[in-house]
Design a protein around this motif. Sequence first.
Motif, PDB file in Angstrom:
ATOM      1  N   GLY A 174       5.887  -0.055  -7.107  1.00  0.00           N
ATOM      2  CA  GLY A 174       4.672  -0.737  -6.697  1.00  0.00           C
ATOM      3  C   GLY A 174       4.049  -1.554  -7.814  1.00  0.00           C
ATOM      4  N   LEU A 175       2.903  -2.108  -7.522  1.00  0.00           N
ATOM      5  CA  LEU A 175       2.229  -2.986  -8.470  1.00  0.00           C
ATOM      6  C   LEU A 175       1.238  -2.267  -9.366  1.00  0.00           C
ATOM      7  N   VAL A 228      -5.112   5.854  -5.933  1.00  0.00           N
ATOM      8  CA  VAL A 228      -4.985   6.194  -4.509  1.00  0.00           C
ATOM      9  C   VAL A 228      -5.778   5.211  -3.663  1.00  0.00           C
ATOM     10  N   HIS A 229      -6.984   4.904  -4.094  1.00  0.00           N
ATOM     11  CA  HIS A 229      -7.811   3.965  -3.340  1.00  0.00           C
ATOM     12  C   HIS A 229      -7.194   2.566  -3.310  1.00  0.00           C
ATOM     13  N   ALA A 230      -6.635   2.162  -4.420  1.00  0.00           N
ATOM     14  CA  ALA A 230      -6.002   0.843  -4.492  1.00  0.00           C
ATOM     15  C   ALA A 230      -4.724   0.788  -3.671  1.00  0.00           C
ATOM     16  N   SER A 231      -4.126   1.935  -3.400  1.00  0.00           N
ATOM     17  CA  SER A 231      -2.922   1.964  -2.574  1.00  0.00           C
ATOM     18  C   SER A 231      -3.244   2.043  -1.094  1.00  0.00           C
ATOM     19  N   VAL A 232      -4.311   2.736  -0.759  1.00  0.00           N
ATOM     20  CA  VAL A 232      -4.687   2.889   0.647  1.00  0.00           C
ATOM     21  C   VAL A 232      -5.407   1.643   1.162  1.00  0.00           C
ATOM     22  N   ALA A 233      -6.124   0.959   0.294  1.00  0.00           N
ATOM     23  CA  ALA A 233      -6.926  -0.196   0.702  1.00  0.00           C
ATOM     24  C   ALA A 233      -6.131  -1.298   1.415  1.00  0.00           C
ATOM     25  N   GLU A 259       1.378   7.494  -7.520  1.00  0.00           N
ATOM     26  CA  GLU A 259       0.331   8.438  -7.872  1.00  0.00           C
ATOM     27  C   GLU A 259       0.764   9.893  -7.766  1.00  0.00           C
ATOM     28  N   PHE A 260       1.636  10.207  -6.813  1.00  0.00           N
ATOM     29  CA  PHE A 260       1.929  11.603  -6.522  1.00  0.00           C
ATOM     30  C   PHE A 260       3.312  12.074  -6.960  1.00  0.00           C
ATOM     31  N   THR A 261       4.151  11.189  -7.417  1.00  0.00           N
ATOM     32  CA  THR A 261       5.494  11.554  -7.848  1.00  0.00           C
ATOM     33  C   THR A 261       5.789  10.871  -9.185  1.00  0.00           C
ATOM     34  N   GLY A 312       0.807  -1.219   0.000  1.00  0.00           N
ATOM     35  CA  GLY A 312       0.000   0.000   0.000  1.00  0.00           C
ATOM     36  C   GLY A 312       0.838   1.265   0.000  1.00  0.00           C
ATOM     37  N   VAL A 313       1.907   1.273   0.784  1.00  0.00           N
ATOM     38  CA  VAL A 313       2.746   2.460   0.886  1.00  0.00           C
ATOM     39  C   VAL A 313       3.524   2.687  -0.401  1.00  0.00           C
ATOM     40  N   LEU A 314       3.970   1.648  -1.052  1.00  0.00           N
ATOM     41  CA  LEU A 314       4.722   1.806  -2.295  1.00  0.00           C
ATOM     42  C   LEU A 314       3.843   2.262  -3.452  1.00  0.00           C
TER      43      LEU A 314
END
Length: 68
Positions: free
Chosen positions: A30-31, A43-48, A23-25, A16-18
Amino acid sequence: MKRLLELLGFLALTRGVLGLPHEFTPWRVGLLRRIGLFDAYGVHASVAPTVPACALFAAAGSRRSGGG
């Protein structure tokens, strides 16, 4: 079992953190960059994965550290 829960929690949290820098840089880690399904929901797929990671850490914390 406690170590397994901690490992799974760590992997979910790392996943999630990776995904957030993706998204922002301009970093492409990540995957999410490999799965086109999540393009609009990055973002949602990273925070989930952080929610199950917290649950796994809580479950690991409630387990006894001994084997028996």
